[in-house]
Design a protein around this motif. Structure first.
Motif, mmCIF file in Angstrom:
data_model
loop_
_atom_site.group_PDB
_atom_site.id
_atom_site.type_symbol
_atom_site.label_atom_id
_atom_site.label_comp_id
_atom_site.label_asym_id
_atom_site.label_seq_id
_atom_site.Cartn_x
_atom_site.Cartn_y
_atom_site.Cartn_z
ATOM 1 N N ARG A 133 52.867 12.849 -35.764
ATOM 2 C CA ARG A 133 54.152 12.824 -36.533
ATOM 3 C C ARG A 133 54.884 14.158 -36.545
ATOM 4 N NH1 ARG A 133 53.108 9.025 -41.694
ATOM 5 N NH2 ARG A 133 52.000 10.484 -42.589
ATOM 6 N N PRO A 174 41.719 10.216 -48.184
ATOM 7 C CA PRO A 174 42.415 11.391 -48.391
ATOM 8 C C PRO A 174 42.314 12.418 -49.656
ATOM 9 C CG PRO A 174 43.993 9.206 -48.294
ATOM 10 C CD PRO A 174 42.432 9.133 -48.247
ATOM 11 N N GLY A 185 36.080 10.678 -45.428
ATOM 12 C CA GLY A 185 37.596 9.778 -44.793
ATOM 13 C C GLY A 185 38.681 9.510 -45.657
ATOM 14 N N GLN A 228 55.412 2.496 -33.774
ATOM 15 C CA GLN A 228 55.817 3.364 -34.749
ATOM 16 C C GLN A 228 56.238 4.807 -34.312
ATOM 17 O OE1 GLN A 228 54.900 2.886 -38.770
ATOM 18 N NE2 GLN A 228 54.510 0.655 -38.612
ATOM 19 N N TYR A 229 55.353 5.234 -33.521
ATOM 20 C CA TYR A 229 55.644 6.571 -33.323
ATOM 21 C C TYR A 229 55.888 6.971 -31.787
ATOM 22 C CZ TYR A 229 53.991 7.081 -38.112
ATOM 23 O OH TYR A 229 53.829 6.987 -39.261
ATOM 24 N N TYR A 265 40.991 2.563 -53.063
ATOM 25 C CA TYR A 265 41.396 3.992 -53.138
ATOM 26 C C TYR A 265 42.082 4.069 -54.572
ATOM 27 C CZ TYR A 265 43.395 8.615 -52.342
ATOM 28 O OH TYR A 265 43.710 10.084 -52.398
ATOM 29 N N TYR A 305 38.576 7.321 -40.356
ATOM 30 C CA TYR A 305 39.854 7.051 -40.444
ATOM 31 C C TYR A 305 40.366 8.527 -40.972
ATOM 32 C CZ TYR A 305 44.348 6.225 -42.708
ATOM 33 O OH TYR A 305 45.816 6.010 -42.863
ATOM 34 N N SER A 349 44.767 16.458 -48.015
ATOM 35 C CA SER A 349 46.100 16.133 -47.790
ATOM 36 C C SER A 349 46.778 15.586 -48.969
ATOM 37 C CB SER A 349 46.405 15.126 -46.518
ATOM 38 O OG SER A 349 45.768 13.948 -46.858
ATOM 39 N N VAL A 384 41.594 0.069 -43.829
ATOM 40 C CA VAL A 384 40.899 1.350 -43.304
ATOM 41 C C VAL A 384 39.790 2.074 -44.368
ATOM 42 C CG1 VAL A 384 42.559 1.893 -41.479
ATOM 43 C CG2 VAL A 384 42.818 2.600 -43.848
ATOM 44 N N LEU A 385 39.827 1.912 -45.628
ATOM 45 C CA LEU A 385 39.066 2.672 -46.415
ATOM 46 C C LEU A 385 38.552 1.696 -47.454
ATOM 47 C CD1 LEU A 385 41.257 5.906 -46.804
ATOM 48 C CD2 LEU A 385 38.956 5.506 -45.671
ATOM 49 N N LEU A 401 50.261 -0.145 -32.695
ATOM 50 C CA LEU A 401 50.884 0.553 -33.967
ATOM 51 C C LEU A 401 51.674 1.892 -33.666
ATOM 52 C CD1 LEU A 401 49.453 -0.310 -37.376
ATOM 53 C CD2 LEU A 401 51.770 -0.691 -36.811
ATOM 54 N N GLU A 421 52.348 10.213 -46.864
ATOM 55 C CA GLU A 421 51.835 11.085 -46.237
ATOM 56 C C GLU A 421 50.302 11.109 -45.775
ATOM 57 O OE1 GLU A 421 53.907 13.464 -45.279
ATOM 58 O OE2 GLU A 421 55.684 12.648 -46.481
ATOM 59 N N THR A 422 49.494 10.376 -46.635
ATOM 60 C CA THR A 422 48.018 10.694 -46.374
ATOM 61 C C THR A 422 47.329 9.398 -45.818
ATOM 62 O OG1 THR A 422 47.258 10.216 -48.707
ATOM 63 C CG2 THR A 422 48.138 12.372 -48.179
ATOM 64 N N PHE A 423 48.138 8.274 -45.735
ATOM 65 C CA PHE A 423 47.649 6.936 -45.201
ATOM 66 C C PHE A 423 48.318 6.488 -44.144
ATOM 67 C CE2 PHE A 423 45.621 6.666 -49.557
ATOM 68 C CZ PHE A 423 44.411 5.861 -49.336
ATOM 69 N N PRO A 424 48.419 7.431 -43.021
ATOM 70 C CA PRO A 424 49.177 6.895 -41.790
ATOM 71 C C PRO A 424 48.483 5.572 -41.353
ATOM 72 C CG PRO A 424 47.940 8.856 -41.152
ATOM 73 C CD PRO A 424 48.060 8.768 -43.006
ATOM 74 N N LEU A 425 49.655 4.723 -40.873
ATOM 75 C CA LEU A 425 49.241 3.610 -40.175
ATOM 76 C C LEU A 425 48.155 2.573 -40.861
ATOM 77 C CD1 LEU A 425 49.498 4.533 -36.414
ATOM 78 C CD2 LEU A 425 51.328 3.723 -38.012
ATOM 79 N N ALA A 461 43.684 9.991 -39.319
ATOM 80 C CA ALA A 461 44.934 10.320 -40.077
ATOM 81 C C ALA A 461 45.181 11.739 -39.715
ATOM 82 C CB ALA A 461 44.542 10.343 -41.529
ATOM 83 N N VAL A 481 47.088 11.485 -36.501
ATOM 84 C CA VAL A 481 48.595 10.677 -36.542
ATOM 85 C C VAL A 481 49.508 11.772 -37.474
ATOM 86 C CG1 VAL A 481 49.673 8.980 -37.594
ATOM 87 C CG2 VAL A 481 47.498 8.471 -36.797
ATOM 88 N N ASN A 482 49.024 12.564 -38.131
ATOM 89 C CA ASN A 482 49.879 13.463 -38.873
ATOM 90 C C ASN A 482 50.388 14.584 -37.849
ATOM 91 O OD1 ASN A 482 50.266 12.172 -41.253
ATOM 92 N ND2 ASN A 482 48.383 13.027 -42.215
ATOM 93 N N LYS A 503 44.326 0.345 -33.310
ATOM 94 C CA LYS A 503 45.749 0.858 -34.028
ATOM 95 C C LYS A 503 46.491 1.312 -32.715
ATOM 96 C CE LYS A 503 44.860 0.780 -38.461
ATOM 97 N NZ LYS A 503 45.698 -0.009 -39.511
ATOM 98 N N VAL A 556 51.744 10.043 -51.623
ATOM 99 C CA VAL A 556 50.287 9.859 -51.030
ATOM 100 C C VAL A 556 50.188 8.808 -49.969
ATOM 101 C CG1 VAL A 556 47.916 8.955 -52.070
ATOM 102 C CG2 VAL A 556 49.219 10.486 -53.136
#
Lengths: 350, 350
Positions: free
Chosen positions: A344, A158, A156, A31-32, B314, A333, A161, B310-311, A27, B165-169, A337, A340-341, A24, B162
Motif C-alpha cells: 500500500r 495488530p 498476529g 483492491q491494490y 479483537y 495474518y 501498528s 482472519v483473527l 482481493l 491501517e492495521t487490518f488490511p483486507l 498485514a 499489504v502495508n 486473498k 485501527v
C-alpha cells in the motif's frame, strides 16, 4: 505491482501465510493491483528451492507436508538460507526460522542480508526484534525498505501498528497484559480442577506447548515479548534477561482454590512502567480480581492495556473463539498485514 | 511544513484541541518539522475571528472563556462559519459544530465547503459521517485531501484508524460493544443502589448528560455511532433510524437487582451482524454474564469487539481512569491524531 516473495523457514506459520496469500490473491489484485509469486523457499529439513520465475507453491506445500524434499522444484542447486535469499530475486523476504532468544540468530543475519540486498524483511520471529531492532530499523530506513514484525506479539493481531499508526505523538508511560497463551491455558485448566502436569500435557497435545515447556512456563516467552514491546514502543533496547521472569511452576492447585474462593485468579502478568528514563519490567504470577481487565482473559485469550498521556487506558484483547485460537493461521495474518502495508505504501508513493 | 488551522465551533472539544496542539507543538516541530497557526475561529455565541497571519490563540481562549466576543481579534468583519472557512486561508478545517443526527447540517456543508476549497476537513461530529460519508470521502479523494473523523466514536480513542491501517483486507462480519458512556454510568450507578432519576442527575451534574437526556437514554447516541461504524467499516450507508434503538428507560432497579443476584448485568449493547449483503443492527439493553467482555465495562468505560475472517475476536476497551473519563480532552486527541496523520502522510509523499 508484482512482488517476488522468499520464504525463509517453511513451518506451520510460513505455510499458513502461503495459503492466506492464495486465499486473498483476488482481493490484493482488485483492491491494490498487487500480484505476487514465490521465488525462494528455505526449509529446515526439506531442502531449499529457488526459481526467479516463480515456484509452484501448491506443489511446494504438498511436497513438504508429505515429508519430501523441495529440491526438485529448484532451477539450480542451493542448500542454505542465505543463498536462497541472494538468488531468489525477491522483493520481500519473510523470515520464520526458529526463535533464538539468546542471540536472535540466524534470523538476524537473514534479515540483515535481505535488507542489504534491497528487500523488505518481515518476520514473526521475536529474536531479531529484541537483538537487532535499532540496527535493522536504521538499515531498512537507509535502503528505503520496511522491517516488519507485527506478528511477534499477540499472535498476529495488530499491536505495534496500532501504536505506530493510530497513537501519533502519544507518550506511553506503562502497559500491562497477558502475553503468553500457554500459561494462561494451564492456569485456566488448573482452576477447573486439572493438575499442572495434565494441563501441560493438554497444551502439548494440541500443539501450543513444546516437548520442553520451559520457554512458556518459566516466563521466557512472555519476557521476550515484553522486551520486544519495550524496545519498539519505548525505543529503548531491552532484553528478556533484564525482565528476569518468574514463571508459573510455583503456583499450586491449593493456591488457585484459595484464590478462587476469594473471587480472585492467578495470571502470568506482564507489566512495564516508565518513570523518567528508568523502565521497570516484570513478568510474574499475580492475583487479579474481577475489577481487572485481565480477570476475564481465560484460556488462550491474551491482551494488553496501554497507559498514555492523552487517553483513558486503551486495551486490546484477543479472545479465543471457536476455530481460531491464535495459532499459526492467525500469526500468518500479521505477516500478511505487514506485506499489504508495504505494498500500500509503495503504491501511494508512486 | 506550516499549517493554517480553522476551528469551526469553539466549544469544550475545540478549545481542548487548541490546548493539546499548544502542549504538543514542540514534539510536532522536532519529530515532523510541522508548525501551525490558527487563522480562523467561529463560535456559536462569541462571534467569529479571522486573521490569515495567525490569531493569538491564548487570547481567543481567554476571551471566550470569560464570555467575551472574539471579534476584536479579527482583521475584518465576519460573522458566519462559511465566511470564516472561506477567508481563513486554512489548510485544515476542524468542524465541531453541534451534532444534528437528522440531517448532519450545518457540519455537512462546512466540510463540503472546506474540501472544495482544498482544505483537509477533520470532525468530531457524527452527523456528517452518517449523512455524507460516501460523498465527502469521494470529494476528499478528488481534491487529494483527507476527511477525518476518528473522534466520532469511542471518544477520541482509535477505532476507525485501527481498522483502516492495521487490518488490511480483513472482512468484518460482526461487531458488538458498549458505545454510550452516559447510559453505562447510569446502569452502573443503579447497580450500586441509586435511582434512575438520581443517576441521570449525577450525569448532568458532571457534564456527561445534557439537560434533556433523551439522546443518550433512548439510545440515539449509540445508534448514530453504530450507523457511523457500519457506514465506514462495512462501506454501507446506514442511518440511526434504521438501527431503531431501544433505550434504558424500561430498566428498573428491581430488574437490575434480580440480574445481579444471578451474576448478570444489564448493558446497553450495540450489535451488528453482516450476513451476505444484509446488515442487521441492534441497540438495546441486554443481560450479560461474566463470560462476556462487556461485563467488566463499568461506569464510563466503553468498548467494541470485532469479528473478522482472519483473527480471533479483537476487542478494544477504553477504561475509565482517574482524571481521564472520555471527555472533551480525550475527544480532542482524536482530532489531533487525524491532523498529525494528515501531516505525516504529506511529509512522506514529498
Amino acid at each position: 505491482m508484482h512482488y517476488n516473495l522468499a520464504l525463509i523457514g517453511f513451518g506451520n506459520v510460513a505455510r499458513s501465510l502461503a495459503r492466506l496469500l492464495l486465499r486473498k490473491q483476488d482481493l490484493l489484485k482488485t483492491q491494490y493491483d498487487v500480484t505476487f509469486s514465490f521465488t525462494g523457499i528455505s526449509t529446515g529439513r526439506h531442502g531449499c528451492a529457488v526459481n526467479p520465475d516463480g515456484l509452484d507453491i501448491e506443489q511446494a506445500l504438498g511436497l513438504v507436508e508429505s515429508g519430501k524434499s523441495l529440491s526438485p522444484l529448484s532451477t539450480f542447486h542451493i542448500d542454505d538460507s542465505p543463498s536462497v535469499i541472494k538468488h531468489s530475486s525477491a522483493h520481500v523476504m519473510f523470515e520464520n526460522s526458529p526463535v533464538n532468544t539468546q542471540t536472535g540468530q540466524p534470523a538476524l543475519d537473514h534479515i540483515r542480508t535481505a535488507l542489504e540486498l534491497g528487500m523488505h524483511a518481515i518476520t514473526a520471529n521475536k529474536g531479531p526484534v529484541v537483538h537487532g531492532y535499532r540496527e535493522l530499523t536504521a538499515l531498512a530506513k537507509t535502503k528505503e525498505k520496511t522491517f516488519g514484525f507485527e506478528s511477534t506479539v499477540l499472535g498476529g493481531s495488530p499491536v505495534f501498528s496500532v501504536f505506530r499508526e493510530t497513537f501519533p505523538l502519544a507518550e506511553l508511560s506503562s502497559f500491562k497484559g497477558i502475553l503468553n497463551a500457554t500459561t494462561n491455558i494451564i492456569l485456566s485448566r488448573m482452576e477447573n480442577g486439572e493438575s499442572y502436569e495434565n494441563a501441560v500435557k493438554y497444551c502439548q497435545s494440541v500443539g501450543v506447548a513444546e516437548t520442553d515447556p520451559t520457554n512458556d512456563v518459566d516466563g521466557w516467552d512472555a519476557a521476550i515479548k515484553v522486551a520486544a514491546l519495550i524496545t519498539v514502543l519505548m525505543d529503548t533496547p531491552f532484553t528478556p534477561q533484564q525482565v528476569n521472569p518468574i514463571g508459573i511452576r510455583g503456583i499450586t492447585r491449593d493456591m488457585i482454590e484459595k484464590a478462587s474462593a476469594e473471587g480472585k485468579r492467578y495470571k502470568l502478568v506482564c507489566s512495564v512502567e516508565k518513570t523518567g528514563e528508568a523502565i521497570h519490567a516484570r513478568v510474574a504470577p499475580e492475583l487479579v480480581d474481577s475489577s481487572s481487565p485481565l480477570y476475564g482473559m481465560m484460556n488462550s485469550s491474551t491482551g494488553i492495556s496501554f497507559r498514555t498521556d492523552v487517553l483513558p487506558d486503551y486495551s486490546i484483547t484477543v479472545s479465543e473463539r471457536e476455530g481460531m485460537a491464535g495459532g499459526p493461521v492467525e500469526t500468518a495474518y500479521g505477516l500478511f498485514a505487514d506485506f499489504v502495508n508495504v505494498a500500500r505504501s509503495e503504491i501511494m508513493s508512486t
